[in-house]
Design an enzyme around this catalytic site. Structure first.
Site, PDB file in Angstrom:
ATOM      1  N   GLY A  35       0.779  -1.232   0.000  1.00 32.77           N
ATOM      2  CA  GLY A  35       0.000   0.000   0.000  1.00 32.77           C
ATOM      3  C   GLY A  35       0.809   1.280   0.000  1.00 32.77           C
ATOM      4  O   GLY A  35       0.273   2.334   0.347  1.00 32.77           O
ATOM      5  N   GLY A  36       2.084   1.248  -0.372  1.00 34.39           N
ATOM      6  CA  GLY A  36       2.882   2.457  -0.401  1.00 34.39           C
ATOM      7  C   GLY A  36       2.444   3.424  -1.478  1.00 34.39           C
ATOM      8  O   GLY A  36       1.779   3.041  -2.445  1.00 34.39           O
ATOM      9  N   ASN A  44       5.147  -3.621  -8.303  1.00 36.76           N
ATOM     10  CA  ASN A  44       5.555  -4.305  -7.082  1.00 36.76           C
ATOM     11  C   ASN A  44       6.086  -5.706  -7.357  1.00 36.76           C
ATOM     12  O   ASN A  44       6.932  -6.210  -6.611  1.00 36.76           O
ATOM     13  CB  ASN A  44       4.384  -4.395  -6.105  1.00 36.76           C
ATOM     14  N   ASN A 103       1.720  -9.027  -0.347  1.00 33.56           N
ATOM     15  CA  ASN A 103       2.803  -8.279   0.295  1.00 33.56           C
ATOM     16  C   ASN A 103       2.211  -7.141   1.121  1.00 33.56           C
ATOM     17  O   ASN A 103       1.476  -6.307   0.591  1.00 33.56           O
ATOM     18  CB  ASN A 103       3.744  -7.729  -0.778  1.00 33.56           C
ATOM     19  N   ARG A 183       6.902   6.200  -9.148  1.00 39.51           N
ATOM     20  CA  ARG A 183       5.939   6.107  -8.059  1.00 39.51           C
ATOM     21  C   ARG A 183       5.516   7.494  -7.568  1.00 39.51           C
ATOM     22  O   ARG A 183       4.360   7.682  -7.157  1.00 39.51           O
ATOM     23  CB  ARG A 183       6.507   5.265  -6.920  1.00 39.51           C
ATOM     24  N   HIS A 261      11.346  -4.734   3.985  1.00 37.60           N
ATOM     25  CA  HIS A 261       9.912  -5.005   3.832  1.00 37.60           C
ATOM     26  C   HIS A 261       9.548  -5.516   2.447  1.00 37.60           C
ATOM     27  O   HIS A 261       8.503  -6.131   2.271  1.00 37.60           O
ATOM     28  CB  HIS A 261       9.151  -3.698   4.116  1.00 37.60           C
ATOM     29  N   TRP A 262      10.407  -5.292   1.467  1.00 36.47           N
ATOM     30  CA  TRP A 262      10.096  -5.606   0.067  1.00 36.47           C
ATOM     31  C   TRP A 262      10.854  -6.857  -0.361  1.00 36.47           C
ATOM     32  O   TRP A 262      11.630  -6.844  -1.300  1.00 36.47           O
ATOM     33  CB  TRP A 262      10.461  -4.410  -0.810  1.00 36.47           C
TER      34      TRP A 262
END
Length: 288
Positions: A35-36, A44, A103, A183, A261-262
């Site tokens: 959700g970034g 993603n 994710n 992004r 996190h990724w």
């Protein structure tokens, strides 16, 4: 297996869902992104789709609020809303059951979809999912950065760069300027700025709904589940991994060092191997 790639949109319950449908005759796998700011399905999972599509039909949607999909999320029950939208998408494209790979934000949506309708889900892969113990401690610095992107002086490239390079990955130098630019431009969509899809819970009731570890159904969710977590995750705390394995009756955990996190982007080769093996094996975990 014959492979075809197509991009199209479906409409379900008044929501427009844009998706990329890749692969062929293999069991469907849905990849649900995080959700970034400026996120989308294909950006993603850009390092994973080709590997998974060798043996599966891979469906990559832009979730509501992101990419080319409808820019709205119900903030009273966001994970339930997203789960409903993804289930409606599967109905529209004629998929009765799919494996789910989620994710972060997408991991929470995948888990909620499985809790609500476990028969619609084959196997689950959850990478640093949201909604794990969220009512028990204060947000991490990474989550604060994410939730504060549209507040204060509003979105800036500097804010996004700081989030991606400081909190999203272990090695910030690996994030190219081109990805930040892409992004950032996506994050400036006027509809998104007016109604950000990811924000602080609107009420105590919403916060409670978003903590999936408080859902009693979790202890009875028998879908085979692979939990992946970067040991250096600064957005969702890595101790959520053992928490899920303790709660879920049919789950395995893999935790990787020097990973943020990724995970599917930073450790793409390992991710592709683990997930491909897990989804293709007849048992919960491959022994080959």
């Amino acid at each position: 297996m014959t492979r075809t790639d197509s991009e199209y949109s479906v409409r379900t319950h008044g929501i427009e869902i844009s998706l990329t449908d890749t692969g062929g005759d293999g069991h469907p796998v849905v990849l649900l992104h995080g959700g970034g700011p400026g996120a989308s399905g294909m950006s993603n999972f850009s390092r994973n789709v080709d590997a998974l599509a060798t043996s599966h039909r891979v469906i990559v949607p832009d979730m509501p609020g992101y990419g080319r999909s409808t820019k709205h999320v119900d903030h009273d029950d966001p994970f339930g809303y997203l789960a409903g939208a993804m289930r409606g998408m599967l109905d529209e494209i004629g998929v009765a059951q799919a494996h789910l790979v989620g994710n972060s934000y997408g991991g929470a949506a995948a888990l909620r979809l499985a809790l609500d309708t476990p028969h619609r889900v084959g196997k689950l892969v959850l990478m640093g999912p949201g909604g794990i113990g969220t009512t028990r401690r204060l947000p991490t610095d990474g989550l604060k950065s994410l939730l504060g992107y549209y507040s204060g002086d509003g979105p800036t490239r500097e804010k996004l760069s700081a989030f991606l390079r400081t909190y999203l990955v272990y090695d910030g130098t690996a994030v190219p300027d081109e990805l930040i630019d892409l992004r950032y431009q996506a994050s400036l969509d006027p509809q998104v700025m007016a109604d950000p899809p990811l924000r602080r819970p609107s009420s105590l009731r919403a916060l409670w709904r978003m903590d999936l570890t408080r859902d009693k159904r979790l202890r009875h969710l028998s879908n085979p589940t692979l939990v992946l977590w970067g040991r250096d995750d600064k957005v969702n705390r890595p101790d959520g991994g053992p928490m899920l394995v303790d709660l879920m009756p049919n789950a395995e955990l893999v935790m990787t060092s020097r990973t943020g996190h990724w995970l599917q982007w930073e450790r793409a080769e390992l991710f592709n191997q683990l997930v491909g093996d897990f989804l293709s094996s007849e048992s919960l975990w491959s022994t080959t």
